[in-house]
Design a protein around this motif. Sequence first.
Motif, PDB file in Angstrom:
ATOM      1  N   PRO A 120     -28.457  -2.690  35.105  1.00 55.50           N
ATOM      2  CA  PRO A 120     -29.559  -1.907  35.673  1.00 55.50           C
ATOM      3  C   PRO A 120     -29.439  -0.402  35.452  1.00 55.50           C
ATOM      4  CG  PRO A 120     -28.039  -2.572  37.400  1.00 55.50           C
ATOM      5  CD  PRO A 120     -27.577  -3.250  36.137  1.00 55.50           C
ATOM      6  N   THR A 121     -28.241   0.068  35.041  1.00 54.14           N
ATOM      7  CA  THR A 121     -28.031   1.491  34.812  1.00 54.14           C
ATOM      8  C   THR A 121     -27.212   1.700  33.542  1.00 54.14           C
ATOM      9  OG1 THR A 121     -25.948   1.577  36.044  1.00 54.14           O
ATOM     10  CG2 THR A 121     -27.984   1.948  37.301  1.00 54.14           C
ATOM     11  N   ARG A 122     -27.310   2.889  32.975  1.00 60.00           N
ATOM     12  CA  ARG A 122     -26.494   3.201  31.791  1.00 60.00           C
ATOM     13  C   ARG A 122     -25.016   3.285  32.157  1.00 60.00           C
ATOM     14  NH1 ARG A 122     -31.155   6.287  30.674  1.00 60.00           N
ATOM     15  NH2 ARG A 122     -32.108   5.803  28.659  1.00 60.00           N
ATOM     16  N   ARG A 123     -24.739   3.763  33.348  1.00 64.55           N
ATOM     17  CA  ARG A 123     -23.337   3.841  33.787  1.00 64.55           C
ATOM     18  C   ARG A 123     -22.741   2.448  33.881  1.00 64.55           C
ATOM     19  NH1 ARG A 123     -21.612   7.151  39.188  1.00 64.55           N
ATOM     20  NH2 ARG A 123     -22.439   8.873  37.953  1.00 64.55           N
ATOM     21  N   GLY A 124     -23.522   1.502  34.426  1.00 64.82           N
ATOM     22  CA  GLY A 124     -23.060   0.118  34.511  1.00 64.82           C
ATOM     23  C   GLY A 124     -22.919  -0.504  33.142  1.00 64.82           C
ATOM     24  N   ALA A 125     -23.829  -0.165  32.227  1.00 70.41           N
ATOM     25  CA  ALA A 125     -23.769  -0.694  30.866  1.00 70.41           C
ATOM     26  C   ALA A 125     -22.499  -0.217  30.174  1.00 70.41           C
ATOM     27  CB  ALA A 125     -25.001  -0.249  30.081  1.00 70.41           C
ATOM     28  N   ARG A 126     -22.147   1.033  30.417  1.00 71.05           N
ATOM     29  CA  ARG A 126     -20.930   1.589  29.832  1.00 71.05           C
ATOM     30  C   ARG A 126     -19.703   0.797  30.302  1.00 71.05           C
ATOM     31  NH1 ARG A 126     -18.805   6.195  27.708  1.00 71.05           N
ATOM     32  NH2 ARG A 126     -16.704   6.719  28.393  1.00 71.05           N
ATOM     33  N   LEU A 183     -19.636  -2.351  31.316  1.00 71.73           N
ATOM     34  CA  LEU A 183     -19.647  -3.680  30.702  1.00 71.73           C
ATOM     35  C   LEU A 183     -19.080  -3.626  29.283  1.00 71.73           C
ATOM     36  CD1 LEU A 183     -23.123  -5.122  31.808  1.00 71.73           C
ATOM     37  CD2 LEU A 183     -20.855  -5.751  32.673  1.00 71.73           C
ATOM     38  N   VAL A 184     -19.445  -2.588  28.550  1.00 69.45           N
ATOM     39  CA  VAL A 184     -18.939  -2.447  27.177  1.00 69.45           C
ATOM     40  C   VAL A 184     -17.435  -2.182  27.192  1.00 69.45           C
ATOM     41  CG1 VAL A 184     -19.052  -1.077  25.064  1.00 69.45           C
ATOM     42  CG2 VAL A 184     -21.158  -1.636  26.289  1.00 69.45           C
ATOM     43  N   LEU A 185     -17.000  -1.263  28.046  1.00 67.15           N
ATOM     44  CA  LEU A 185     -15.574  -0.916  28.120  1.00 67.15           C
ATOM     45  C   LEU A 185     -14.706  -2.115  28.504  1.00 67.15           C
ATOM     46  CD1 LEU A 185     -15.700   2.592  29.855  1.00 67.15           C
ATOM     47  CD2 LEU A 185     -14.839   2.106  27.562  1.00 67.15           C
ATOM     48  N   HIS A 186     -15.249  -3.002  29.352  1.00 63.70           N
ATOM     49  CA  HIS A 186     -14.486  -4.155  29.826  1.00 63.70           C
ATOM     50  C   HIS A 186     -14.680  -5.398  28.951  1.00 63.70           C
ATOM     51  CE1 HIS A 186     -14.439  -2.112  34.030  1.00 63.70           C
ATOM     52  NE2 HIS A 186     -13.428  -1.725  33.272  1.00 63.70           N
ATOM     53  N   VAL A 201     -16.425  -8.641  19.638  1.00 66.29           N
ATOM     54  CA  VAL A 201     -16.360  -7.809  20.843  1.00 66.29           C
ATOM     55  C   VAL A 201     -16.242  -6.344  20.442  1.00 66.29           C
ATOM     56  CG1 VAL A 201     -15.003  -7.204  22.881  1.00 66.29           C
ATOM     57  CG2 VAL A 201     -15.322  -9.602  22.271  1.00 66.29           C
ATOM     58  N   VAL A 202     -17.097  -5.513  21.033  1.00 64.58           N
ATOM     59  CA  VAL A 202     -17.048  -4.068  20.799  1.00 64.58           C
ATOM     60  C   VAL A 202     -16.936  -3.391  22.159  1.00 64.58           C
ATOM     61  CG1 VAL A 202     -18.286  -2.046  19.934  1.00 64.58           C
ATOM     62  CG2 VAL A 202     -18.447  -4.215  18.708  1.00 64.58           C
ATOM     63  N   ASN A 203     -15.886  -2.598  22.344  1.00 58.40           N
ATOM     64  CA  ASN A 203     -15.685  -1.936  23.643  1.00 58.40           C
ATOM     65  C   ASN A 203     -15.794  -0.419  23.528  1.00 58.40           C
ATOM     66  OD1 ASN A 203     -13.312  -1.540  22.228  1.00 58.40           O
ATOM     67  ND2 ASN A 203     -11.989  -1.747  24.027  1.00 58.40           N
ATOM     68  N   ILE A 204     -16.640   0.041  22.610  1.00 54.59           N
ATOM     69  CA  ILE A 204     -16.879   1.474  22.422  1.00 54.59           C
ATOM     70  C   ILE A 204     -18.332   1.775  22.813  1.00 54.59           C
ATOM     71  CG2 ILE A 204     -16.857   3.385  20.775  1.00 54.59           C
ATOM     72  CD1 ILE A 204     -14.939   1.675  19.056  1.00 54.59           C
ATOM     73  N   PRO A 205     -18.557   2.381  23.974  1.00 58.87           N
ATOM     74  CA  PRO A 205     -19.929   2.641  24.429  1.00 58.87           C
ATOM     75  C   PRO A 205     -20.771   3.462  23.452  1.00 58.87           C
ATOM     76  CG  PRO A 205     -18.370   2.985  26.211  1.00 58.87           C
ATOM     77  CD  PRO A 205     -17.562   2.808  24.968  1.00 58.87           C
ATOM     78  N   SER A 206     -20.127   4.360  22.705  1.00 54.28           N
ATOM     79  CA  SER A 206     -20.860   5.235  21.789  1.00 54.28           C
ATOM     80  C   SER A 206     -21.112   4.594  20.429  1.00 54.28           C
ATOM     81  CB  SER A 206     -20.095   6.547  21.592  1.00 54.28           C
ATOM     82  OG  SER A 206     -18.818   6.291  21.013  1.00 54.28           O
ATOM     83  N   TYR A 207     -20.713   3.347  20.270  1.00 51.47           N
ATOM     84  CA  TYR A 207     -20.907   2.645  18.986  1.00 51.47           C
ATOM     85  C   TYR A 207     -22.378   2.725  18.579  1.00 51.47           C
ATOM     86  CZ  TYR A 207     -20.942  -1.224  15.602  1.00 51.47           C
ATOM     87  OH  TYR A 207     -21.096  -1.992  14.473  1.00 51.47           O
ATOM     88  N   THR A 208     -22.628   3.159  17.349  1.00 52.64           N
ATOM     89  CA  THR A 208     -24.000   3.309  16.862  1.00 52.64           C
ATOM     90  C   THR A 208     -24.487   2.029  16.205  1.00 52.64           C
ATOM     91  OG1 THR A 208     -23.668   5.683  16.494  1.00 52.64           O
ATOM     92  CG2 THR A 208     -25.541   4.648  15.377  1.00 52.64           C
ATOM     93  N   ASP A 219     -24.133   1.411  24.624  1.00 53.14           N
ATOM     94  CA  ASP A 219     -24.310   1.370  26.084  1.00 53.14           C
ATOM     95  C   ASP A 219     -25.776   1.550  26.476  1.00 53.14           C
ATOM     96  OD1 ASP A 219     -24.400   4.049  25.353  1.00 53.14           O
ATOM     97  OD2 ASP A 219     -22.987   4.741  26.880  1.00 53.14           O
ATOM     98  N   ASN A 220     -26.489   2.414  25.760  1.00 53.22           N
ATOM     99  CA  ASN A 220     -27.905   2.614  26.051  1.00 53.22           C
ATOM    100  C   ASN A 220     -28.705   1.346  25.746  1.00 53.22           C
ATOM    101  OD1 ASN A 220     -30.363   4.512  26.484  1.00 53.22           O
ATOM    102  ND2 ASN A 220     -30.760   3.553  24.514  1.00 53.22           N
ATOM    103  N   THR A 221     -28.368   0.672  24.656  1.00 56.85           N
ATOM    104  CA  THR A 221     -29.098  -0.541  24.271  1.00 56.85           C
ATOM    105  C   THR A 221     -28.845  -1.672  25.262  1.00 56.85           C
ATOM    106  OG1 THR A 221     -28.962   0.111  21.946  1.00 56.85           O
ATOM    107  CG2 THR A 221     -29.481  -2.195  22.404  1.00 56.85           C
ATOM    108  N   VAL A 222     -27.612  -1.781  25.756  1.00 55.13           N
ATOM    109  CA  VAL A 222     -27.292  -2.785  26.781  1.00 55.13           C
ATOM    110  C   VAL A 222     -28.151  -2.530  28.028  1.00 55.13           C
ATOM    111  CG1 VAL A 222     -25.492  -3.578  28.379  1.00 55.13           C
ATOM    112  CG2 VAL A 222     -24.959  -3.253  25.954  1.00 55.13           C
ATOM    113  N   TYR A 223     -28.322  -1.267  28.363  1.00 57.40           N
ATOM    114  CA  TYR A 223     -29.179  -0.900  29.498  1.00 57.40           C
ATOM    115  C   TYR A 223     -30.644  -1.227  29.208  1.00 57.40           C
ATOM    116  CZ  TYR A 223     -32.217   2.345  32.044  1.00 57.40           C
ATOM    117  OH  TYR A 223     -33.255   2.896  32.754  1.00 57.40           O
TER     118      TYR A 223
END
Length: 201
Positions: A105-111, A113-116, A125-132, A95-99
């Motif tokens: 524009p935000t980490r919350r929004g990036a999270r 996008l990943v979840l959806h 497709v990876v829907n885990i925001p904490s994926y390393t 999620d941080n990398t997507v941001y």
Amino acid sequence: MARYTGPTTKIARRFGEPIFGSDKSFQKKNYPPGMHGRGRRKKQSEYAIQLMEKQKAKHIYGMLERQFENLFDKASRLPGITGDNLLRLLEARLDNTVYRLGISPTRRGARQLVLHKHIMVNGQVVNIPSYTLRPGDQISVREKSKSLEVITNSLAARTAQRYNWLEWNASDMTGKFVAPPAREDVPENIREQLIVELYSK
């Protein structure tokens, strides 16, 4: 899973800095929240300062207590400086990398996008925001999601800021996690040594 969804300006005011980015409301009220916010002059203990630094890092990266604790434990078991390892692991989150790539524009929004399921890693497709992410991983926007207004608007407003541990190809909306960043490259104002001292008690 529980997640803070309240006003971000109130959190930023608690730490005395716009930790979620530019904020006009913060500029107007850059003092602690609450009815005694303006007059608060109480000297903080060493523990309180360390705790505030940990809380600030948690809010910046949008993590819960248990998640952050587990990540610190992982960082402490890696070779090298624990504080640097912690920041590298935080920056390697999907999620941080997507941001960072400007897809959101935000980490919350990036999270979100990943979840959806709008984001892919190495074609899957990876829907885990904490994926390393690992060095060499390819991050891309799912084909049917490339026309999403939230994504196109964010990329259109993307600034010239670049991070030397990431690569971005605007033509096909694909990025690459080149390597974990060096400490001096991470722009967040986090005093990671205080966090290490807190967990070392």
